[in-house]
Design a protein around this motif. Structure first.
Motif, PDB file in Angstrom:
ATOM      1  N   PHE A  27       0.998  -1.105   0.010  1.00 37.67           N
ATOM      2  CA  PHE A  27       0.132   0.141  -0.086  1.00 37.67           C
ATOM      3  C   PHE A  27       0.758   1.177  -0.008  1.00 37.67           C
ATOM      4  CE2 PHE A  27      -2.338   3.381   2.324  1.00 37.67           C
ATOM      5  CZ  PHE A  27      -3.448   3.232   1.538  1.00 37.67           C
ATOM      6  N   VAL A  86      -1.960  -0.298  -4.579  1.00 38.90           N
ATOM      7  CA  VAL A  86      -2.270  -1.080  -3.533  1.00 38.90           C
ATOM      8  C   VAL A  86      -2.763  -2.553  -4.150  1.00 38.90           C
ATOM      9  CG1 VAL A  86      -4.767  -0.215  -3.563  1.00 38.90           C
ATOM     10  CG2 VAL A  86      -3.850  -1.015  -1.470  1.00 38.90           C
ATOM     11  N   GLY A  90      -2.934  -5.726   0.531  1.00 34.91           N
ATOM     12  CA  GLY A  90      -2.754  -4.329   1.287  1.00 34.91           C
ATOM     13  C   GLY A  90      -3.874  -3.466   1.537  1.00 34.91           C
TER      14      GLY A  90
END
Length: 117
Positions: A27, A86, A90
């Motif tokens: 992320f 992401v 994540g």
């Protein structure tokens, strides 16, 4: 004063997203501008979903629905917000960390503001 309150809320949310981007693998948020746009996108999409789904959901279901909705919104936002990347894992981890942080920072939602009026 309401505008200033919302502005502070989005700035705090952007800072939380930057912290989560630093903490959670898979992320990444490019910078403060991307984090601020991501915070606005998450708030708007969450508000729309809450209006559609409503608040008459069991507490257990609301927690799971809220968690999964947050993860989905975070994952989908990468396609709209520049410099946000992401994975699904994540997004799930980010939603979990954001949910834990939200426990300690109680803020009213726009839906709650309209209910009071």
């Amino acid at each position: 004063m309401r505008f200033l309150g919302h502005l502070i809320r989005f700035i705090v949310s952007a800072l939380v997203l930057m912290f989560v981007g630093w903490l959670v693998p898979n992320f990444t948020v490019g910078g403060f501008g991307s984090a601020l746009l991501l915070a606005v996108a998450i708030a708007l999409i969450g508000w729309v979903i809450e209006l559609v789904v409503g608040t008459k959901v069991t507490p257990f279901g609301r927690g799971i629905v809220g968690f999964l909705t947050s993860a989905l919104v975070i994952w989908l936002a990468q396609f709209v917000i520049p410099h946000v990347s992401v994975t699904i894992i994540g997004a799930l981890l980010a939603a979990l960390v954001i949910g834990i942080i939200d426990l300690f920072t109680p803020l009213a939602t726009p839906f709650n503001d309209s209910r009071r009026a």
